[in-house]
Scaffold this active site. Structure first.
Site, PDB file in Angstrom:
ATOM      1  N   ASP A  87     -37.253 -45.816  13.320  1.00 25.83           N
ATOM      2  CA  ASP A  87     -36.083 -47.067  13.727  1.00 25.83           C
ATOM      3  C   ASP A  87     -36.740 -48.408  12.507  1.00 25.83           C
ATOM      4  OD1 ASP A  87     -34.268 -49.593  14.275  1.00 25.83           O
ATOM      5  OD2 ASP A  87     -34.648 -49.516  16.357  1.00 25.83           O
ATOM      6  N   THR A 142     -20.574 -53.262   3.166  1.00 25.91           N
ATOM      7  CA  THR A 142     -18.814 -53.592   3.816  1.00 25.91           C
ATOM      8  C   THR A 142     -17.973 -53.917   3.419  1.00 25.91           C
ATOM      9  OG1 THR A 142     -17.444 -53.050   5.453  1.00 25.91           O
ATOM     10  CG2 THR A 142     -19.316 -54.213   5.492  1.00 25.91           C
ATOM     11  N   ASP A 143     -16.553 -53.375   3.046  1.00 32.01           N
ATOM     12  CA  ASP A 143     -15.634 -54.784   2.245  1.00 32.01           C
ATOM     13  C   ASP A 143     -15.412 -55.412   3.625  1.00 32.01           C
ATOM     14  OD1 ASP A 143     -14.109 -53.267   4.403  1.00 32.01           O
ATOM     15  OD2 ASP A 143     -12.527 -51.940   3.255  1.00 32.01           O
ATOM     16  N   GLU A 144     -15.226 -55.182   5.156  1.00 35.10           N
ATOM     17  CA  GLU A 144     -14.868 -56.290   6.502  1.00 35.10           C
ATOM     18  C   GLU A 144     -16.357 -57.712   5.908  1.00 35.10           C
ATOM     19  OE1 GLU A 144     -15.181 -55.163   9.842  1.00 35.10           O
ATOM     20  OE2 GLU A 144     -14.358 -52.744   9.676  1.00 35.10           O
ATOM     21  N   LYS A 204     -23.541 -57.597   9.123  1.00 33.74           N
ATOM     22  CA  LYS A 204     -23.662 -56.992   7.632  1.00 33.74           C
ATOM     23  C   LYS A 204     -23.209 -58.169   6.757  1.00 33.74           C
ATOM     24  CE  LYS A 204     -23.491 -53.017   6.449  1.00 33.74           C
ATOM     25  NZ  LYS A 204     -24.543 -52.346   6.811  1.00 33.74           N
ATOM     26  N   ASN A 259     -12.875 -48.304   4.122  1.00 37.98           N
ATOM     27  CA  ASN A 259     -12.626 -47.565   5.006  1.00 37.98           C
ATOM     28  C   ASN A 259     -13.434 -46.027   4.526  1.00 37.98           C
ATOM     29  OD1 ASN A 259     -11.353 -49.618   6.552  1.00 37.98           O
ATOM     30  ND2 ASN A 259     -11.269 -47.624   8.163  1.00 37.98           N
ATOM     31  N   LYS A 267     -14.827 -42.837  15.253  1.00 33.23           N
ATOM     32  CA  LYS A 267     -12.989 -43.919  14.400  1.00 33.23           C
ATOM     33  C   LYS A 267     -12.048 -43.500  14.486  1.00 33.23           C
ATOM     34  CE  LYS A 267     -17.176 -46.216  12.897  1.00 33.23           C
ATOM     35  NZ  LYS A 267     -17.969 -45.998  12.089  1.00 33.23           N
TER      36      LYS A 267
HETATM   37  O1  DAU Z   1     -13.648 -51.474   5.709  1.00 33.91           O
HETATM   38  C1  DAU Z   1     -15.257 -50.489   6.093  1.00 33.91           C
HETATM   39  C2  DAU Z   1     -14.939 -50.486   7.520  1.00 33.91           C
HETATM   40  O2  DAU Z   1     -14.332 -49.627   7.881  1.00 33.91           O
HETATM   41  C3  DAU Z   1     -16.399 -49.568   8.239  1.00 33.91           C
HETATM   42  O3  DAU Z   1     -17.766 -51.059   7.173  1.00 33.91           O
HETATM   43  C4  DAU Z   1     -16.425 -49.760   9.251  1.00 33.91           C
HETATM   44  O4  DAU Z   1     -17.855 -48.760   9.667  1.00 33.91           O
HETATM   45  C5  DAU Z   1     -15.944 -48.646   9.097  1.00 33.91           C
HETATM   46  O5  DAU Z   1     -15.908 -49.124  11.033  1.00 33.91           O
HETATM   47  C6  DAU Z   1     -14.269 -49.219   9.415  1.00 33.91           C
HETATM   48  O6  DAU Z   1     -13.747 -49.927  10.499  1.00 33.91           O
HETATM   49  P1  DAU Z   1     -12.497 -50.161  10.873  1.00 33.91           P
HETATM   50  O7  DAU Z   1     -12.640 -51.150  11.626  1.00 33.91           O
HETATM   51  O8  DAU Z   1     -11.120 -51.005  10.438  1.00 33.91           O
HETATM   52  O9  DAU Z   1     -12.349 -48.137  11.087  1.00 33.91           O
HETATM   53  P2  DAU Z   1     -12.005 -47.698  12.673  1.00 33.91           P
HETATM   54  O10 DAU Z   1     -11.637 -46.214  12.211  1.00 33.91           O
HETATM   55  O11 DAU Z   1     -12.435 -48.421  13.519  1.00 33.91           O
HETATM   56  O12 DAU Z   1     -10.428 -48.397  12.591  1.00 33.91           O
HETATM   57  C7  DAU Z   1      -9.573 -48.599  11.228  1.00 33.91           C
HETATM   58  C8  DAU Z   1      -7.986 -48.858  11.816  1.00 33.91           C
HETATM   59  O13 DAU Z   1      -6.958 -48.390  13.023  1.00 33.91           O
HETATM   60  C9  DAU Z   1      -8.378 -50.155  12.139  1.00 33.91           C
HETATM   61  O14 DAU Z   1      -7.228 -51.513  12.013  1.00 33.91           O
HETATM   62  C10 DAU Z   1      -7.998 -50.226  13.937  1.00 33.91           C
HETATM   63  C11 DAU Z   1      -7.268 -48.757  14.199  1.00 33.91           C
HETATM   64  N1  DAU Z   1      -7.650 -48.391  14.810  1.00 33.91           N
HETATM   65  C12 DAU Z   1      -8.892 -47.876  15.500  1.00 33.91           C
HETATM   66  C13 DAU Z   1      -9.217 -46.823  16.567  1.00 33.91           C
HETATM   67  C14 DAU Z   1     -10.562 -47.374  16.266  1.00 33.91           C
HETATM   68  C15 DAU Z   1      -6.713 -47.930  15.638  1.00 33.91           C
HETATM   69  O15 DAU Z   1      -5.085 -47.893  15.906  1.00 33.91           O
HETATM   70  N2  DAU Z   1      -6.544 -47.462  17.051  1.00 33.91           N
HETATM   71  C16 DAU Z   1      -8.013 -46.864  17.474  1.00 33.91           C
HETATM   72  O16 DAU Z   1      -8.206 -45.859  18.021  1.00 33.91           O
END
Ligand code: DAU
Length: 344
Positions: A64, A128-130, A156, A181, A191
């Site tokens: 860890d 991350t860009d977040e 982050k 992303n 994801k």
């Molecule tokens: O921007 C970089 C980031 O992208 C990384 O730092 C993070 O580790 C990574 O998880 C990602 O964050 P997001 O929240 O954008 O990724 P996620 O894949 O969870 O979701 C992408 C988009 O899709 C977001 O607008 C939420 C939406 N989503 C996600 C899931 C899991 C849905 O609509 N339905 C879902 O079931």
């Protein structure tokens, strides 16, 4: 790609999604030795390192980053560090924020401390860009204020501040990347893209949060790793580098593209209750990285087709990852989000 100017590299989180691809890239670029430190949480797996662990240049340590003894052992003799180790899923950070502080903030602190003592030549912190928060118009530049809006992004941003403080206070040669992303093979199916693909392959719908018009910039994992390698070798210490793809898409468009690629019924896209504090849009200006000579090579259309083909071919891999622990998480995360409507 240029070869590394250092002999032994520590990669934390090297059994995770981007980390494992990065290890493969570093080996292909002729690195002499890699130490991988990974806790093997639900998100990391030795299955991601198939073909890598047999390489005599690789030493794998399960441990860890928040454990000073594990870090001391892993960093011994290393000349550079790339820190991928992190809790990364926004939905999980809303359920269990403390775990994100422990690994992402405290774990980074422990690494920074040991890297300073070990006098490493480079410390690249993968962020991350977040951290910018939602960017409703235009594109965030590296010197823009950080306005993280969910516990993951806040952790982050905090880690970045510590990394920067170790550069200014102790002279640790820190570099920070802020990637957009990322998607591709070996991504854990929580994801959005791998969840959607593996749901469709399991006969389940794609859950779209809210109206699905939230926008993300999608970068293929190989391009992200090449960017990190470029910054590690040629970046300026103390600097931040945005990594973007300029492939912005609303989530609904991504879901529709996946439905088409897999020949699924469009009715399998369902709207569910939104994620709390859901950032509407991310976008970064990556001209600083472009000035180092990096460009993404894989278009979104090509990357998505490759990714779908990989998940179709590697059902052994993702069915093993969608285990009981995944099912428990899935129930917990989606149970309060009962289907709102079918997408039209
Ligand atoms: O921007 C970089 C980031 O992208 C990384 O730092 C993070 O580790 C990574 O998880 C990602 O964050 P997001 O929240 O954008 O990724 P996620 O894949 O969870 O979701 C992408 C988009 O899709 C977001 O607008 C939420 C939406 N989503 C996600 C899931 C899991 C849905 O609509 N339905 C879902 O079931």
């Amino acid at each position: 790609m240029s070869t590394a100017p250092f002999r032994r590299l520590l990669v934390t989180g090297g059994a995770g999604f981007i980390g494992s691809h990065f290890v493969r890239l570093a080996l292909a670029c002729g690195i002499s030795e890699i130490v991988i430190l990974d806790k093997l949480t639900y998100a990391g797996s030795l299955l991601n390192l198939e073909g890598v662990l047999d390489d005599p240049r690789v030493r794998f340590l399960q441990g860890d980053v928040a454990d000073p003894d594990a870090v001391a052992e892993a960093i011994a003799g290393c000349e550079a560090v790339v820190n991928f180790a992190a809790e990364t899923h926004v939905d999980r950070s809303l359920l269990e924020p403390a775990a994100f502080v422990q690994t992402n903030v405290w774990g980074t602190m422990v690494l920074l401390e040991h890297a300073t003592r070990a006098r490493v030549a480079r410390f690249l912190h993968v962020s991350t860009d977040e951290v910018y928060g939602e960017v409703l118009n235009g594109a965030a530049k590296e010197d823009d204020p950080l306005r993280p809006r969910n516990p993951y992004a806040a952790s982050k941003a905090a880690a970045e501040h510590f990394a920067y403080a170790y550069w200014t206070s102790y002279g640790l040669p820190v570099l920070i990347t802020r990637g957009c992303n990322t998607y591709g093979p070996y991504q854990y199916p929580e994801k959005f893209i791998p969840l959607a693909i593996t749901n469709l392959l399991s006969g389940q719908p794609i859950p779209i949060y809210g109206d699905g018009l939230q926008e993300r910039d999608w970068l293929f994992v190989d391009d992200h790793c090449r960017a990190i390698w470029m910054v590690l070798l040629h970046g300026e210490a103390g600097q931040v580098y945005n990594i973007g793809a300029s492939e912005h898409r609303p989530n609904l468009a991504v879901a529709r593209a996946l439905v088409e690629l897999l020949g699924a019924d469009p009715e399998t896209i369902v709207h569910v209750a939104d994620r709390p504090g859901h950032d509407r849009r991310y976008a970064v200006d990556w001209s600083r990285l472009a000035a180092l000579g990096w460009r993404p090579r894989i278009s979104f259309a090509e990357g998505l087709a490759k990714t779908v083909a990989w998940y179709c071919a590697r059902q052994d891999w993702w069915r093993a990852r969608r285990d009981d622990a995944f099912a428990a998480y899935y129930t917990r995360n989606y149970k309060g989000r009962a289907s709102v409507s079918r997408s039209s």
